[in-house]
Design a protein around this motif. Structure first.
Motif, mmCIF file in Angstrom:
data_model
loop_
_atom_site.group_PDB
_atom_site.id
_atom_site.type_symbol
_atom_site.label_atom_id
_atom_site.label_comp_id
_atom_site.label_asym_id
_atom_site.label_seq_id
_atom_site.Cartn_x
_atom_site.Cartn_y
_atom_site.Cartn_z
ATOM 1 N N LYS A 177 0.838 -1.194 0.000
ATOM 2 C CA LYS A 177 0.000 0.000 0.000
ATOM 3 C C LYS A 177 0.874 1.244 0.000
ATOM 4 C CE LYS A 177 -2.128 0.860 3.834
ATOM 5 N NZ LYS A 177 -2.427 1.934 4.746
ATOM 6 N N SER A 178 0.601 2.126 -0.948
ATOM 7 C CA SER A 178 1.378 3.352 -1.080
ATOM 8 C C SER A 178 0.474 4.564 -0.907
ATOM 9 C CB SER A 178 2.032 3.391 -2.466
ATOM 10 O OG SER A 178 2.787 4.555 -2.640
ATOM 11 N N HIS A 179 0.963 5.560 -0.193
ATOM 12 C CA HIS A 179 0.247 6.829 -0.040
ATOM 13 C C HIS A 179 0.915 7.849 -0.948
ATOM 14 C CE1 HIS A 179 -1.362 5.803 4.242
ATOM 15 N NE2 HIS A 179 -1.686 4.909 3.332
ATOM 16 N N GLN A 180 0.162 8.363 -1.889
ATOM 17 C CA GLN A 180 0.728 9.271 -2.885
ATOM 18 C C GLN A 180 0.235 10.697 -2.681
ATOM 19 O OE1 GLN A 180 3.165 8.462 -5.200
ATOM 20 N NE2 GLN A 180 3.160 6.751 -3.777
ATOM 21 N N TYR A 181 1.093 11.522 -2.139
ATOM 22 C CA TYR A 181 0.792 12.947 -1.983
ATOM 23 C C TYR A 181 1.861 13.771 -2.685
ATOM 24 C CZ TYR A 181 -2.668 11.688 1.521
ATOM 25 O OH TYR A 181 -3.759 11.163 2.164
ATOM 26 N N ASN A 182 2.456 13.197 -3.684
ATOM 27 C CA ASN A 182 3.585 13.823 -4.353
ATOM 28 C C ASN A 182 3.285 13.980 -5.838
ATOM 29 O OD1 ASN A 182 4.101 10.947 -3.213
ATOM 30 N ND2 ASN A 182 4.710 10.891 -5.354
ATOM 31 N N SER A 183 4.232 14.535 -6.559
ATOM 32 C CA SER A 183 4.026 14.773 -7.985
ATOM 33 C C SER A 183 4.117 13.478 -8.779
ATOM 34 C CB SER A 183 5.062 15.770 -8.506
ATOM 35 O OG SER A 183 6.313 15.133 -8.644
ATOM 36 N N LEU A 229 4.998 2.414 -8.995
ATOM 37 C CA LEU A 229 4.825 1.735 -10.281
ATOM 38 C C LEU A 229 5.915 0.703 -10.552
ATOM 39 C CD1 LEU A 229 3.487 4.603 -12.554
ATOM 40 C CD2 LEU A 229 2.233 2.627 -11.647
ATOM 41 N N ASP A 230 7.128 0.938 -10.090
ATOM 42 C CA ASP A 230 8.169 -0.083 -10.252
ATOM 43 C C ASP A 230 7.755 -1.379 -9.552
ATOM 44 O OD1 ASP A 230 9.828 1.505 -11.804
ATOM 45 O OD2 ASP A 230 11.150 2.073 -10.140
ATOM 46 N N ALA A 231 7.174 -1.256 -8.364
ATOM 47 C CA ALA A 231 6.715 -2.447 -7.634
ATOM 48 C C ALA A 231 5.589 -3.136 -8.399
ATOM 49 C CB ALA A 231 6.263 -2.064 -6.227
ATOM 50 N N HIS A 232 4.667 -2.361 -8.917
ATOM 51 C CA HIS A 232 3.579 -2.930 -9.718
ATOM 52 C C HIS A 232 4.143 -3.623 -10.952
ATOM 53 C CE1 HIS A 232 0.463 -2.785 -12.875
ATOM 54 N NE2 HIS A 232 -0.337 -3.116 -11.885
ATOM 55 N N ASP A 233 5.065 -2.959 -11.639
ATOM 56 C CA ASP A 233 5.664 -3.531 -12.848
ATOM 57 C C ASP A 233 6.459 -4.800 -12.542
ATOM 58 O OD1 ASP A 233 4.535 -1.397 -14.171
ATOM 59 O OD2 ASP A 233 6.419 -0.293 -14.418
ATOM 60 N N ALA A 234 6.952 -4.920 -11.311
ATOM 61 C CA ALA A 234 7.689 -6.122 -10.899
ATOM 62 C C ALA A 234 6.747 -7.266 -10.515
ATOM 63 C CB ALA A 234 8.613 -5.792 -9.730
ATOM 64 N N GLY A 235 5.443 -7.015 -10.575
ATOM 65 C CA GLY A 235 4.469 -8.069 -10.300
ATOM 66 C C GLY A 235 3.935 -8.104 -8.884
ATOM 67 N N LEU A 236 4.290 -7.113 -8.071
ATOM 68 C CA LEU A 236 3.769 -7.083 -6.701
ATOM 69 C C LEU A 236 2.350 -6.512 -6.700
ATOM 70 C CD1 LEU A 236 6.897 -5.736 -4.791
ATOM 71 C CD2 LEU A 236 6.079 -8.094 -4.910
ATOM 72 N N PRO A 237 1.473 -7.028 -5.842
ATOM 73 C CA PRO A 237 0.138 -6.441 -5.724
ATOM 74 C C PRO A 237 0.231 -5.081 -5.034
ATOM 75 C CG PRO A 237 0.361 -8.386 -4.316
ATOM 76 C CD PRO A 237 1.651 -8.206 -5.022
ATOM 77 N N VAL A 238 -0.317 -4.062 -5.680
ATOM 78 C CA VAL A 238 -0.191 -2.684 -5.210
ATOM 79 C C VAL A 238 -1.576 -2.065 -5.050
ATOM 80 C CG1 VAL A 238 0.609 -0.366 -5.882
ATOM 81 C CG2 VAL A 238 2.082 -2.353 -6.251
ATOM 82 N N ARG A 266 -5.620 8.145 -13.963
ATOM 83 C CA ARG A 266 -5.435 7.555 -15.294
ATOM 84 C C ARG A 266 -4.554 6.310 -15.216
ATOM 85 N NH1 ARG A 266 -1.930 6.813 -18.972
ATOM 86 N NH2 ARG A 266 -0.283 7.956 -17.901
ATOM 87 N N VAL A 267 -3.429 6.433 -14.515
ATOM 88 C CA VAL A 267 -2.499 5.307 -14.382
ATOM 89 C C VAL A 267 -3.173 4.144 -13.650
ATOM 90 C CG1 VAL A 267 -0.378 4.571 -13.213
ATOM 91 C CG2 VAL A 267 -0.400 6.693 -14.531
ATOM 92 N N ALA A 268 -3.884 4.448 -12.591
ATOM 93 C CA ALA A 268 -4.568 3.395 -11.830
ATOM 94 C C ALA A 268 -5.609 2.693 -12.699
ATOM 95 C CB ALA A 268 -5.214 3.986 -10.583
ATOM 96 N N ARG A 269 -6.341 3.462 -13.477
ATOM 97 C CA ARG A 269 -7.355 2.887 -14.363
ATOM 98 C C ARG A 269 -6.706 1.994 -15.415
ATOM 99 N NH1 ARG A 269 -8.621 7.115 -17.210
ATOM 100 N NH2 ARG A 269 -9.340 8.232 -15.362
ATOM 101 N N GLU A 270 -5.649 2.476 -16.039
ATOM 102 C CA GLU A 270 -4.989 1.716 -17.102
ATOM 103 C C GLU A 270 -4.328 0.439 -16.591
ATOM 104 O OE1 GLU A 270 -2.268 4.246 -19.193
ATOM 105 O OE2 GLU A 270 -3.887 5.367 -20.173
ATOM 106 N N ARG A 271 -3.821 0.473 -15.367
ATOM 107 C CA ARG A 271 -3.081 -0.680 -14.842
ATOM 108 C C ARG A 271 -3.884 -1.503 -13.833
ATOM 109 N NH1 ARG A 271 3.248 0.838 -14.570
ATOM 110 N NH2 ARG A 271 3.297 2.309 -16.284
ATOM 111 N N ASN A 272 -5.154 -1.165 -13.687
ATOM 112 C CA ASN A 272 -6.026 -1.881 -12.737
ATOM 113 C C ASN A 272 -5.458 -1.882 -11.320
ATOM 114 O OD1 ASN A 272 -8.107 -2.537 -14.518
ATOM 115 N ND2 ASN A 272 -6.993 -4.312 -15.264
ATOM 116 N N ILE A 273 -5.054 -0.711 -10.870
ATOM 117 C CA ILE A 273 -4.567 -0.540 -9.499
ATOM 118 C C ILE A 273 -5.692 0.087 -8.680
ATOM 119 C CG2 ILE A 273 -2.890 0.622 -8.014
ATOM 120 C CD1 ILE A 273 -0.946 0.611 -10.408
ATOM 121 N N GLY A 274 -6.056 -0.570 -7.599
ATOM 122 C CA GLY A 274 -7.087 -0.020 -6.727
ATOM 123 C C GLY A 274 -6.582 1.190 -5.965
ATOM 124 N N TRP A 275 -7.509 2.018 -5.500
ATOM 125 C CA TRP A 275 -7.117 3.229 -4.794
ATOM 126 C C TRP A 275 -8.201 3.672 -3.819
ATOM 127 C CZ3 TRP A 275 -10.670 7.042 -5.752
ATOM 128 C CH2 TRP A 275 -11.387 6.969 -6.949
#
Length: 197
Positions: free
Chosen positions: A98-104, A113-122, A147-156
């Protein structure tokens, strides 16, 4: 493990572990319950956190046996950076990072995204637009994250369903969305299809 004065501890402590084990025992027969460890670890390295997380997961799973609930673990740097898990993941099943994104958006790749791209559930556990606070996320960043979450099926989960904050999704007690942040999230939630099961 939230201290009485409201400050976030740097990492989970024995009291947090015991509290989660107690919850694990209480909800042991509930397959729809998941757990989250430490909201926003800070001033610690991933190599310090990982063994603590494994110990906490073991305590939850022991109490919740025979079920093996999903457990969410946050990264370092106030929960933003989950990249340490790429080379050194939590060595337990059913873990979500789980990542908290308050940055650019320039930091999305290295923070999660590197973790997601490596196959980890994010999962993006928190994010939100800056409202005169120390948060640097702009509405352009929010839109890019969605947009990124939608394209990569990442929940938020957007922060915070309240009118006191910041950042806030509501402008009043009548659930009026803030503009543009709250309205953007409302629109995204109403138009994004459910993830495949």
């Amino acid at each position: 493990s939230h201290q009485i004065n409201g400050e976030q501890p740097a990492m989970p402590d024995a009291a947090a572990k015991q509290a989660l084990a107690t919850l694990g025992a209480r909800y042991k027969n509930k397959s729809n319950v998941m757990y989250a460890l430490q909201v926003e670890p800070h001033d610690v390295s991933w190599s310090q956190l990982r063994p603590v997380y494994e110990d906490m997961v073991d305590a939850i799973r022991s109490a919740a046996a025979p079920s093996s609930p999903i457990v969410m673990v946050s990264g370092t740097s106030w929960g933003r950076n989950i990249s340490g898990a790429i080379a050194d993941p939590v060595r337990r099943p059913n873990i979500v990072y789980k990542s908290h994104q308050y940055n650019s958006r320039a930091e999305f790749q290295r923070y999660f995204l590197d973790a997601h791209d490596a196959g980890l559930p994010v999962f993006i556990g928190e994010f939100g637009e800056a409202y005169g606070s120390s948060i640097t996320m702009t509405m352009d960043d929010v839109n890019e994250l969605l947009r990124v979450a939608r394209e990569r099926n990442i929940g938020w989960a957007a922060w915070i369903f309240d009118y006191k904050g910041p950042p806030v999704l509501l402008s009043d007690r009548n659930f009026t969305p803030t503009q543009p942040y709250g309205e953007t999230i409302r629109q995204e939630m109403s138009t994004t299809p459910a993830l495949p099961r």
